[in-house]
Scaffold this motif. Sequence first.
Motif, PDB file in Angstrom:
ATOM      1  N   GLN A 107      51.889  49.839  24.487  1.00 21.54           N
ATOM      2  CA  GLN A 107      50.621  50.344  25.023  1.00 21.54           C
ATOM      3  C   GLN A 107      50.869  51.414  26.090  1.00 21.54           C
ATOM      4  OE1 GLN A 107      49.000  45.873  24.698  1.00 21.54           O
ATOM      5  NE2 GLN A 107      47.848  47.159  26.120  1.00 21.54           N
ATOM      6  N   ILE A 108      51.069  52.627  25.633  1.00 20.85           N
ATOM      7  CA  ILE A 108      51.285  53.744  26.542  1.00 20.85           C
ATOM      8  C   ILE A 108      49.954  54.387  26.920  1.00 20.85           C
ATOM      9  CG2 ILE A 108      52.501  55.927  26.885  1.00 20.85           C
ATOM     10  CD1 ILE A 108      54.287  53.431  26.468  1.00 20.85           C
ATOM     11  N   ARG A 109      49.084  54.564  25.938  1.00 23.28           N
ATOM     12  CA  ARG A 109      47.778  55.199  26.174  1.00 23.28           C
ATOM     13  C   ARG A 109      46.648  54.174  26.208  1.00 23.28           C
ATOM     14  NH1 ARG A 109      46.514  59.285  21.748  1.00 23.28           N
ATOM     15  NH2 ARG A 109      45.015  60.093  23.285  1.00 23.28           N
ATOM     16  N   ASN A 110      46.640  53.268  25.255  1.00 25.01           N
ATOM     17  CA  ASN A 110      45.547  52.310  25.108  1.00 25.01           C
ATOM     18  C   ASN A 110      45.739  51.086  25.999  1.00 25.01           C
ATOM     19  OD1 ASN A 110      45.342  49.605  22.920  1.00 25.01           O
ATOM     20  ND2 ASN A 110      43.535  50.421  23.928  1.00 25.01           N
ATOM     21  N   GLY A 111      44.657  50.670  26.650  1.00 23.91           N
ATOM     22  CA  GLY A 111      44.700  49.453  27.439  1.00 23.91           C
ATOM     23  C   GLY A 111      44.005  49.603  28.770  1.00 23.91           C
ATOM     24  N   TYR A 112      44.124  48.571  29.580  1.00 21.86           N
ATOM     25  CA  TYR A 112      43.451  48.525  30.874  1.00 21.86           C
ATOM     26  C   TYR A 112      44.363  49.084  31.961  1.00 21.86           C
ATOM     27  CZ  TYR A 112      40.032  46.771  34.228  1.00 21.86           C
ATOM     28  OH  TYR A 112      39.055  46.681  35.181  1.00 21.86           O
ATOM     29  N   GLN A 113      43.757  49.821  32.879  1.00 28.15           N
ATOM     30  CA  GLN A 113      44.465  50.323  34.053  1.00 28.15           C
ATOM     31  C   GLN A 113      43.742  49.783  35.276  1.00 28.15           C
ATOM     32  OE1 GLN A 113      45.327  54.613  33.837  1.00 28.15           O
ATOM     33  NE2 GLN A 113      44.774  54.543  31.670  1.00 28.15           N
ATOM     34  N   PRO A 114      44.272  48.725  35.875  1.00 26.41           N
ATOM     35  CA  PRO A 114      43.554  48.066  36.968  1.00 26.41           C
ATOM     36  C   PRO A 114      43.563  48.868  38.257  1.00 26.41           C
ATOM     37  CG  PRO A 114      45.709  47.063  36.661  1.00 26.41           C
ATOM     38  CD  PRO A 114      45.540  48.047  35.545  1.00 26.41           C
ATOM     39  N   ALA A 115      42.576  48.588  39.090  1.00 24.04           N
ATOM     40  CA  ALA A 115      42.500  49.225  40.401  1.00 24.04           C
ATOM     41  C   ALA A 115      43.654  48.762  41.272  1.00 24.04           C
ATOM     42  CB  ALA A 115      41.172  48.864  41.058  1.00 24.04           C
ATOM     43  N   THR A 116      44.079  49.633  42.179  1.00 27.64           N
ATOM     44  CA  THR A 116      45.111  49.294  43.156  1.00 27.64           C
ATOM     45  C   THR A 116      44.537  49.508  44.557  1.00 27.64           C
ATOM     46  OG1 THR A 116      45.998  51.553  43.246  1.00 27.64           O
ATOM     47  CG2 THR A 116      46.889  50.073  41.553  1.00 27.64           C
ATOM     48  N   ALA A 117      45.268  49.056  45.558  1.00 29.91           N
ATOM     49  CA  ALA A 117      44.796  49.224  46.934  1.00 29.91           C
ATOM     50  C   ALA A 117      44.646  50.697  47.285  1.00 29.91           C
ATOM     51  CB  ALA A 117      45.770  48.540  47.892  1.00 29.91           C
ATOM     52  N   ALA A 118      45.567  51.529  46.767  1.00 26.51           N
ATOM     53  CA  ALA A 118      45.532  52.954  47.080  1.00 26.51           C
ATOM     54  C   ALA A 118      44.534  53.712  46.207  1.00 26.51           C
ATOM     55  CB  ALA A 118      46.930  53.548  46.923  1.00 26.51           C
ATOM     56  N   LYS A 119      44.282  53.190  44.997  1.00 28.22           N
ATOM     57  CA  LYS A 119      43.394  53.881  44.068  1.00 28.22           C
ATOM     58  C   LYS A 119      42.468  52.858  43.407  1.00 28.22           C
ATOM     59  CE  LYS A 119      43.527  57.414  40.455  1.00 28.22           C
ATOM     60  NZ  LYS A 119      44.391  58.234  39.590  1.00 28.22           N
ATOM     61  N   PRO A 120      41.375  52.493  44.076  1.00 29.65           N
ATOM     62  CA  PRO A 120      40.483  51.446  43.566  1.00 29.65           C
ATOM     63  C   PRO A 120      39.558  51.928  42.455  1.00 29.65           C
ATOM     64  CG  PRO A 120      39.668  52.267  45.651  1.00 29.65           C
ATOM     65  CD  PRO A 120      40.960  52.995  45.393  1.00 29.65           C
ATOM     66  N   VAL A 121      40.153  52.252  41.323  1.00 30.59           N
ATOM     67  CA  VAL A 121      39.402  52.735  40.165  1.00 30.59           C
ATOM     68  C   VAL A 121      39.844  51.923  38.945  1.00 30.59           C
ATOM     69  CG1 VAL A 121      38.882  54.708  38.683  1.00 30.59           C
ATOM     70  CG2 VAL A 121      39.290  55.063  41.131  1.00 30.59           C
ATOM     71  N   ASP A 122      38.880  51.363  38.206  1.00 34.38           N
ATOM     72  CA  ASP A 122      39.177  50.581  37.006  1.00 34.38           C
ATOM     73  C   ASP A 122      38.975  51.433  35.765  1.00 34.38           C
ATOM     74  OD1 ASP A 122      39.670  47.901  38.148  1.00 34.38           O
ATOM     75  OD2 ASP A 122      37.578  48.057  38.808  1.00 34.38           O
ATOM     76  N   MET A 123      39.936  51.358  34.813  1.00 36.07           N
ATOM     77  CA  MET A 123      39.845  52.164  33.598  1.00 36.07           C
ATOM     78  C   MET A 123      40.265  51.363  32.376  1.00 36.07           C
ATOM     79  SD  MET A 123      41.385  55.857  34.814  1.00 36.07           S
ATOM     80  CE  MET A 123      42.583  55.280  36.014  1.00 36.07           C
ATOM     81  N   PHE A 124      39.561  51.588  31.287  1.00 37.48           N
ATOM     82  CA  PHE A 124      39.972  51.045  29.990  1.00 37.48           C
ATOM     83  C   PHE A 124      39.953  52.180  28.978  1.00 37.48           C
ATOM     84  CE2 PHE A 124      38.882  49.131  25.821  1.00 37.48           C
ATOM     85  CZ  PHE A 124      40.036  48.387  25.640  1.00 37.48           C
ATOM     86  N   CYS A 125      41.099  52.461  28.399  1.00 32.41           N
ATOM     87  CA  CYS A 125      41.230  53.546  27.431  1.00 32.41           C
ATOM     88  C   CYS A 125      41.445  52.969  26.037  1.00 32.41           C
ATOM     89  CB  CYS A 125      42.416  54.443  27.806  1.00 32.41           C
ATOM     90  SG  CYS A 125      42.804  55.728  26.579  1.00 32.41           S
ATOM     91  N   TYR A 126      40.716  53.512  25.062  1.00 35.02           N
ATOM     92  CA  TYR A 126      40.988  53.110  23.680  1.00 35.02           C
ATOM     93  C   TYR A 126      41.036  54.335  22.775  1.00 35.02           C
ATOM     94  CZ  TYR A 126      35.876  53.217  22.693  1.00 35.02           C
ATOM     95  OH  TYR A 126      34.564  53.581  22.533  1.00 35.02           O
ATOM     96  N   LEU A 127      41.743  54.170  21.680  1.00 38.91           N
ATOM     97  CA  LEU A 127      42.057  55.280  20.776  1.00 38.91           C
ATOM     98  C   LEU A 127      41.295  55.134  19.461  1.00 38.91           C
ATOM     99  CD1 LEU A 127      45.934  55.318  21.374  1.00 38.91           C
ATOM    100  CD2 LEU A 127      44.127  56.398  22.744  1.00 38.91           C
ATOM    101  N   ASN A 128      41.702  55.913  18.504  1.00 40.77           N
ATOM    102  CA  ASN A 128      41.061  55.966  17.197  1.00 40.77           C
ATOM    103  C   ASN A 128      41.066  54.585  16.522  1.00 40.77           C
ATOM    104  OD1 ASN A 128      40.227  56.609  14.593  1.00 40.77           O
ATOM    105  ND2 ASN A 128      41.448  58.479  14.492  1.00 40.77           N
ATOM    106  N   PRO A 129      39.896  54.025  16.210  1.00 44.88           N
ATOM    107  CA  PRO A 129      39.858  52.714  15.553  1.00 44.88           C
ATOM    108  C   PRO A 129      40.434  52.727  14.143  1.00 44.88           C
ATOM    109  CG  PRO A 129      37.651  53.658  15.692  1.00 44.88           C
ATOM    110  CD  PRO A 129      38.539  54.529  16.512  1.00 44.88           C
TER     111      PRO A 129
END
Length: 352
Positions: A107-129
């Motif tokens: 999972q290099i591109r697809n998946g969850y990127q949780p918030a951190t103390a320095a960067k409190p932003v939540d992201m979920f990326c998904y690709l071509n189904p």
Amino acid sequence: KQWYQRRVAITAGEEVIMASQKKIDDDPQFVPTIDISPLFGHDESGKLEVAKKIDKACRGSGFFYISNHGIDLDLLYKTSTEFHMKINEAEKKRIAIAAWNPENKKQIRNGYQPATAAKPVDMFCYLNPEFSETHPAIEARLPGHEVNVWPEEEEHPGFREYCEEYYRNMYYVTAALLKGFALALGKDECFFEECFKKEDTLSSVVLIRYPYLDSYPPVIKAKDGTELGYGAHQDVDLIVVLAQTAVQNLQADTDTGFRDVPPSDQHFLVNVGTYMDYLTHGEYRAVWHRVKHVNKERLSIPFFVNLGYSDAVVPFYPGPIVKHNRTPHAPLKYGDYLKNGLVELITSNGQR
């Protein structure tokens, strides 16, 4: 350095006005809204009118909104918000990208990127189904191709189904939009069809949540004093089609500095990426832009429009054929462009 690398250093802490940047403040309608409904039909004159407006916007600020796209954006915001509010820490780790969970090596591109103390932003990326275990590119282990991972259906009923449908709907909208781009560039409306195919596009959707926090961690400031959420950059893709809630945050670089892009939560914001810039020899520029820090609850949901891994569009000079002494760019395979461009973007501005 290759062309897709930064032609001049621009980081979160510094601003440089590029000498090659054309003036983009001449048009009083800085970010126009373009009705793209004719692109879904057969009215050739209507399509050409849309193309003219796209051409003007791309030679102006580089940004424009599209209306009458047929997507229910309120449902998109509702679904994305519910997902971000419900997902628990264990689930975040299970579906996290490899940068956060080394166990998920694929999972290099697809998946969850949780918030951190320095960067409190939540992201979920998904690709071509369409990328299943039996997809030829998955079996060949081509870079950039991954089988999507999803949160548990029991905890997030209907989320996967909605996301896959949204991706396919966005492919349909973008395919129509690219007809407008093709006509604007003096090509046949089908110009991009052979390299933007549903079964192998490397396009991605990212569900990004910026939370409101009572105590926000320190943020980086640009030289002009602007607090930044994401530093100045160009997008690594063909074009971007962005949905966002109505909180102003984006700024575009102009000949007089960075200027606010007005928000809209019912229209998609479109801008050109560096591959389109390369194809058109800079006629349609990938405008430098940045994200201001705004401590408000908001969503940003880009559809990063990418071609297929092996596609290599032959660059051209838009408009009528004229004699010139310029050497055209060589074709660049999209898979190589995307891999190297994303590495450079992450290195300079962090994981997104």
